[in-house]
Design a protein around this motif. Structure first.
Motif, PDB file in Angstrom:
ATOM      1  N   LYS A   1      29.629   3.834   6.995  1.00 47.14           N
ATOM      2  CA  LYS A   1      29.894   3.598   8.418  1.00 47.14           C
ATOM      3  C   LYS A   1      30.080   2.124   8.760  1.00 47.14           C
ATOM      4  O   LYS A   1      31.069   1.737   9.369  1.00 47.14           O
ATOM      5  N   ALA A   2      29.096   1.334   8.418  1.00 45.33           N
ATOM      6  CA  ALA A   2      29.120  -0.060   8.850  1.00 45.33           C
ATOM      7  C   ALA A   2      30.301  -0.809   8.235  1.00 45.33           C
ATOM      8  O   ALA A   2      30.811  -1.769   8.812  1.00 45.33           O
ATOM      9  N   LYS A   3      30.741  -0.346   7.082  1.00 51.09           N
ATOM     10  CA  LYS A   3      31.827  -1.035   6.409  1.00 51.09           C
ATOM     11  C   LYS A   3      33.195  -0.522   6.829  1.00 51.09           C
ATOM     12  O   LYS A   3      34.214  -1.114   6.500  1.00 51.09           O
ATOM     13  N   SER A   4      33.213   0.627   7.522  1.00 52.50           N
ATOM     14  CA  SER A   4      34.517   1.184   7.894  1.00 52.50           C
ATOM     15  C   SER A   4      35.068   0.411   9.090  1.00 52.50           C
ATOM     16  O   SER A   4      34.351   0.016  10.003  1.00 52.50           O
ATOM     17  N   ALA A   5      36.355   0.207   9.050  1.00 53.72           N
ATOM     18  CA  ALA A   5      36.960  -0.654  10.060  1.00 53.72           C
ATOM     19  C   ALA A   5      37.185   0.105  11.359  1.00 53.72           C
ATOM     20  O   ALA A   5      37.565   1.273  11.364  1.00 53.72           O
ATOM     21  N   PHE A   6      36.927  -0.589  12.436  1.00 49.20           N
ATOM     22  CA  PHE A   6      37.198  -0.069  13.764  1.00 49.20           C
ATOM     23  C   PHE A   6      38.704   0.048  13.955  1.00 49.20           C
ATOM     24  O   PHE A   6      39.461  -0.826  13.535  1.00 49.20           O
ATOM     25  N   GLY A   7      39.128   1.143  14.546  1.00 48.64           N
ATOM     26  CA  GLY A   7      40.572   1.299  14.751  1.00 48.64           C
ATOM     27  C   GLY A   7      40.937   1.168  16.215  1.00 48.64           C
ATOM     28  O   GLY A   7      41.447   0.164  16.664  1.00 48.64           O
ATOM     29  N   LYS A   8      40.562   2.209  16.956  1.00 50.14           N
ATOM     30  CA  LYS A   8      40.962   2.199  18.348  1.00 50.14           C
ATOM     31  C   LYS A   8      39.923   2.932  19.173  1.00 50.14           C
ATOM     32  O   LYS A   8      39.195   3.779  18.670  1.00 50.14           O
ATOM     33  N   MET A   9      39.882   2.596  20.438  1.00 52.79           N
ATOM     34  CA  MET A   9      38.919   3.235  21.323  1.00 52.79           C
ATOM     35  C   MET A   9      39.630   3.800  22.538  1.00 52.79           C
ATOM     36  O   MET A   9      40.585   3.216  23.037  1.00 52.79           O
ATOM     37  N   HIS A  10      39.172   4.956  22.975  1.00 51.98           N
ATOM     38  CA  HIS A  10      39.726   5.556  24.192  1.00 51.98           C
ATOM     39  C   HIS A  10      38.578   6.013  25.080  1.00 51.98           C
ATOM     40  O   HIS A  10      37.505   6.334  24.596  1.00 51.98           O
ATOM     41  N   PHE A  11      38.859   6.059  26.368  1.00 58.42           N
ATOM     42  CA  PHE A  11      37.887   6.641  27.284  1.00 58.42           C
ATOM     43  C   PHE A  11      38.459   7.894  27.919  1.00 58.42           C
ATOM     44  O   PHE A  11      39.659   7.947  28.233  1.00 58.42           O
ATOM     45  N   LEU A  12      37.604   8.890  28.085  1.00 54.04           N
ATOM     46  CA  LEU A  12      38.008  10.104  28.785  1.00 54.04           C
ATOM     47  C   LEU A  12      36.935  10.423  29.815  1.00 54.04           C
ATOM     48  O   LEU A  12      35.761  10.128  29.603  1.00 54.04           O
ATOM     49  N   PRO A  13      37.343  11.026  30.915  1.00 59.60           N
ATOM     50  CA  PRO A  13      36.341  11.375  31.926  1.00 59.60           C
ATOM     51  C   PRO A  13      35.394  12.437  31.418  1.00 59.60           C
ATOM     52  O   PRO A  13      35.771  13.277  30.615  1.00 59.60           O
ATOM     53  N   TYR A  14      34.138  12.365  31.869  1.00 63.33           N
ATOM     54  CA  TYR A  14      33.177  13.386  31.453  1.00 63.33           C
ATOM     55  C   TYR A  14      32.537  14.012  32.679  1.00 63.33           C
ATOM     56  O   TYR A  14      32.859  15.112  33.064  1.00 63.33           O
ATOM     57  N   GLN A  15      31.647  13.251  33.277  1.00 66.06           N
ATOM     58  CA  GLN A  15      31.097  13.695  34.555  1.00 66.06           C
ATOM     59  C   GLN A  15      30.659  12.451  35.305  1.00 66.06           C
ATOM     60  O   GLN A  15      30.634  11.363  34.730  1.00 66.06           O
ATOM     61  N   PRO A  16      30.335  12.588  36.578  1.00 68.58           N
ATOM     62  CA  PRO A  16      30.069  11.378  37.356  1.00 68.58           C
ATOM     63  C   PRO A  16      29.074  10.456  36.657  1.00 68.58           C
ATOM     64  O   PRO A  16      27.999  10.891  36.274  1.00 68.58           O
ATOM     65  N   GLY A  17      29.478   9.205  36.454  1.00 68.91           N
ATOM     66  CA  GLY A  17      28.567   8.236  35.864  1.00 68.91           C
ATOM     67  C   GLY A  17      28.563   8.222  34.356  1.00 68.91           C
ATOM     68  O   GLY A  17      27.904   7.405  33.736  1.00 68.91           O
ATOM     69  N   GLN A  18      29.284   9.154  33.740  1.00 67.56           N
ATOM     70  CA  GLN A  18      29.364   9.160  32.282  1.00 67.56           C
ATOM     71  C   GLN A  18      30.803   9.352  31.834  1.00 67.56           C
ATOM     72  O   GLN A  18      31.574  10.046  32.486  1.00 67.56           O
ATOM     73  N   VAL A  19      31.146   8.726  30.732  1.00 70.70           N
ATOM     74  CA  VAL A  19      32.489   8.950  30.167  1.00 70.70           C
ATOM     75  C   VAL A  19      32.345   9.265  28.678  1.00 70.70           C
ATOM     76  O   VAL A  19      31.328   8.979  28.060  1.00 70.70           O
ATOM     77  N   ILE A  20      33.393   9.874  28.157  1.00 66.44           N
ATOM     78  CA  ILE A  20      33.450  10.106  26.723  1.00 66.44           C
ATOM     79  C   ILE A  20      34.156   8.923  26.095  1.00 66.44           C
ATOM     80  O   ILE A  20      35.247   8.552  26.520  1.00 66.44           O
ATOM     81  N   MET A  21      33.526   8.317  25.113  1.00 66.32           N
ATOM     82  CA  MET A  21      34.161   7.237  24.383  1.00 66.32           C
ATOM     83  C   MET A  21      34.575   7.784  23.018  1.00 66.32           C
ATOM     84  O   MET A  21      33.725   8.199  22.235  1.00 66.32           O
ATOM     85  N   VAL A  22      35.862   7.815  22.787  1.00 63.39           N
ATOM     86  CA  VAL A  22      36.358   8.317  21.511  1.00 63.39           C
ATOM     87  C   VAL A  22      36.727   7.130  20.636  1.00 63.39           C
ATOM     88  O   VAL A  22      37.451   6.233  21.081  1.00 63.39           O
ATOM     89  N   ILE A  23      36.205   7.117  19.434  1.00 60.98           N
ATOM     90  CA  ILE A  23      36.486   5.998  18.545  1.00 60.98           C
ATOM     91  C   ILE A  23      37.189   6.507  17.297  1.00 60.98           C
ATOM     92  O   ILE A  23      36.747   7.469  16.672  1.00 60.98           O
ATOM     93  N   VAL A  24      38.324   5.886  16.999  1.00 66.08           N
ATOM     94  CA  VAL A  24      39.064   6.243  15.798  1.00 66.08           C
ATOM     95  C   VAL A  24      38.884   5.116  14.797  1.00 66.08           C
ATOM     96  O   VAL A  24      39.239   3.973  15.078  1.00 66.08           O
ATOM     97  N   LYS A  25      38.289   5.453  13.647  1.00 62.99           N
ATOM     98  CA  LYS A  25      38.148   4.440  12.603  1.00 62.99           C
ATOM     99  C   LYS A  25      39.442   4.351  11.812  1.00 62.99           C
ATOM    100  O   LYS A  25      40.228   5.292  11.781  1.00 62.99           O
ATOM    101  N   GLU A  26      39.602   3.261  11.124  1.00 63.78           N
ATOM    102  CA  GLU A  26      40.832   3.113  10.346  1.00 63.78           C
ATOM    103  C   GLU A  26      40.884   4.060   9.155  1.00 63.78           C
ATOM    104  O   GLU A  26      41.950   4.341   8.627  1.00 63.78           O
ATOM    105  N   ASN A  27      39.718   4.544   8.723  1.00 67.87           N
ATOM    106  CA  ASN A  27      39.743   5.508   7.619  1.00 67.87           C
ATOM    107  C   ASN A  27      40.028   6.928   8.104  1.00 67.87           C
ATOM    108  O   ASN A  27      39.991   7.877   7.341  1.00 67.87           O
ATOM    109  N   GLY A  28      40.294   7.064   9.404  1.00 70.33           N
ATOM    110  CA  GLY A  28      40.684   8.367   9.916  1.00 70.33           C
ATOM    111  C   GLY A  28      39.567   9.138  10.588  1.00 70.33           C
ATOM    112  O   GLY A  28      39.801  10.184  11.174  1.00 70.33           O
ATOM    113  N   VAL A  29      38.342   8.643  10.501  1.00 75.72           N
ATOM    114  CA  VAL A  29      37.234   9.341  11.132  1.00 75.72           C
ATOM    115  C   VAL A  29      37.332   9.221  12.651  1.00 75.72           C
ATOM    116  O   VAL A  29      37.631   8.148  13.176  1.00 75.72           O
ATOM    117  N   VAL A  30      37.136  10.305  13.321  1.00 79.17           N
ATOM    118  CA  VAL A  30      37.137  10.301  14.784  1.00 79.17           C
ATOM    119  C   VAL A  30      35.736  10.649  15.261  1.00 79.17           C
ATOM    120  O   VAL A  30      35.155  11.642  14.837  1.00 79.17           O
TER     121      VAL A  30
END
Lengths: 343, 343
Positions: free
Chosen positions: A130-159
């Motif tokens: 985990k710690a060595k895997s490169a960060f790729g991209k981040m997205h936000f999606l709505p979840y519920q009031p006051g909270q959001v879903i943060m989706v992280i795509v690593k460069e090795n393909g892990v979502v």
DNA sequence: GTTAGCACTCTCCTTCAATGAGTGCTAACA
DNA sequence: TGTTAGCACTCATTGAAGGAGAGTGCTAAC
């Protein structure tokens, strides 16, 4: 005293027979089962020599001989006929690798299952670092009031997805900005590196939007704490060891299973930092719980970079040739599959 | 022959002592340990009656008595002092439940761990029912050429991500449309219901954009196949049963652990469709592997709807009062936590 | 109805001898 | 000089025998 051809033949016979039967083997039995053209008495003399050399030992005076750790080591290094998988086994692995798989985690867990089934041993697979895997991209999606879903795509393909608290009054545009900063600053860098070097830069960038910084702090720590987390270790076929006669003693099973519940010691077993295929026999293991076990391990890679390791664990009396062949083929297949996924 | 107060006292003594020691208990020992004010001979007479009534049995003539399944049942139904958790235990559970938790899955797996630690038994927790959970919302995010990440938010708060192949020439707008259709048609309906009733409607809606339909077919099947998948069962403290003297026999352990690897039988144990708290004792279990085990199980809910079940599994000789108290408290706490999460 | 006494049963543990597999040594053999 | 047959010896394993101990059920006295 030197090893000569006959000694080698006898040692090989002892190891092979013991691997197959788990019973100490005596001179008479060797003479009967293996066609060495000499009498039990001669074999006895040679066995005495092999014992002096440290390759075999006697559980007690009136029992046959069994290989010592050194004996297994000599067998693996010099005597073993390297084995290739039969077509059926190859097909099983290859069929698995052509399955449509969604996520890297699934590939890993299938691998673990397959390994234990093919070897009848316990499989240990270390997931992508985990710690060595490169960060790729981040997205936000709505979840519920006051909270959001943060989706992280690593460069090795892990979502991954995380749910983060952001407070009720943050706007979609602001989140966009945050994502923008993260994506711009962190892309391609390992989370290790982010933590060590980039934190300041990101803060100063975000501090222009003062009121955002509290929330983003939370997000960052969510990501980084997660990277601190144990890399997942996948175990398969733990029950297989119950079939081994060396584990008919419940207390042994208990101590072993206890270790199975922790990740750190298992990781150590795999030598994830050592290149290539490793065979660790009995006492060569640093952990005392595993000193009558052997481990065959190897690394798998994506795009030439080692990202994890797989291995099998069994009693020292394991079928080394077969286990080595399977682990080897499996890591190659895994490396290929994972590299293919990334196109 | 009827149960009278003295018989009850003696049965309670037998059950309690056997739960504590795992040894058959004789009349003399009962007289010594429990202050019943009568002699061993009297107790012997009563024990003979209790045996006739089927509440206790003798492993062999010269051993003491042990409770039968019926004896445990009588104990649980009529004799047991209901127990409340001590403050320490309550605090442990409550501390856990106030932790900031991201995903429902984590809550469940923590619960499982906690249950097994508090009871020293094996815990079984059935995760939220997939096919019955209602679809909430779908989002698409870019992944790599020809593939997108499909994020699905269930109404119970579970967030899943899938990677789906979409072909290289689909546009973001088209994906938006697809998501729009899904979100509009499926929101609030269980995946079961979608499969049974809504498929047609969705297809006809999408068929207006002819070239989209192939891709969406894939996506739908991804979602629905996933709902077909086993609901995950979380096991905790499987090693605890190794500490029980009734499982000092390795073959028993093996058969039990074998069942642990499958989900279906474990689910059955929990009676997920039965309301409230259930105690299933020994032979009352339908699976023969568990006929010398007992299970305490209960449902947990979100917003009044049962979505899963938790339970503990141990030998029939378990501390029912304590296990029941813990399972009960735990389901309440879990229900509360999960309901709170949804605000 | 309760209890003391006693013969009886059955498991568990220890002891003991028999069994058998395997060895090391010696002497004979090629 | 290397190989082999023969033999005494060792030691784990197995099974039988016997004693100890725990517990019971029954009978008779309280």
């Amino acid at each position: 005293m030197q090893m000569d051809e006959r000694k080698r033949k006898i040692l090989r016979a002892i190891v092979q027979d013991y691997i197959a039967t788990a019973e100490p083997i005596g001179s008479r039995t060797i003479a009967r089962k293996f066609d060495l053209g000499v009498s039990p008495a001669t074999i006895r003399n040679e066995m005495a020599d092999l014992e002096d050399l440290g390759y075999i030992e006697q559980p007690h005076t009136s029992a046959g001989r069994i290989p010592s750790d050194a004996g297994y080591r000599y067998f693996v290094d010099c005597l073993m006929d390297p084995q290739v998988l039969n077509d059926e086994e190859k097909e099983i692995i290859e069929r698995e690798s052509t399955k449509r798989i969604q996520q890297i985690q699934e590939v890993i867990s299938h691998t673990s299952k397959l390994l234990s089934e093919l070897t009848n041993l316990t499989s240990i697979v270390l997931g992508p670092h985990k710690a060595k895997s490169a960060f790729g991209k981040m997205h936000f999606l709505p979840y519920q009031p006051g909270q959001v879903i943060m989706v992280i795509v690593k460069e090795n393909g892990v979502v991954e997805n995380h749910i983060v608290d952001v407070g009720e009054n943050i706007t979609a545009e602001e989140l966009q900005k945050v994502a923008g900063v993260f994506n711009q600053k962190m892309r391609g860098y390992s989370l290790d590196h982010v933590k060590r070097s980039l934190l300041h830069e990101i803060y100063s960038e975000l501090s222009r939007q003062r009121h955002l910084i509290d929330n983003t702090l939370d997000m960052l720590s969510t990501i980084l704490d997660d990277s601190e987390e144990e890399d997942r270790v996948y175990l398969g076929g733990t029950l297989n060891i119950l079939n081994q006669p060396e584990f008919k003693d419940l207390s042994k099973v208990k101590t072993l299973f206890k270790v199975f519940e922790e990740n750190e010691p298992l990781k150590k077993l795999l030598h994830p930092n050592q290149e290539g295929l490793n065979v660790t026999i009995g006492g060569e293991n640093t952990l005392k719980e595993f000193q009558d076990c052997s481990v065959i391990s190897a690394n798998y890679k994506v795009n030439g970079i080692t990202i994890g390791a797989v291995g099998v664990l069994g009693p020292t009396r394991m079928d080394y040739a077969k286990a080595i062949a399977i682990v080897d083929f499996m890591t190659r297949s895994l490396t290929e599959v994972l590299t293919r996924r990334r196109r």
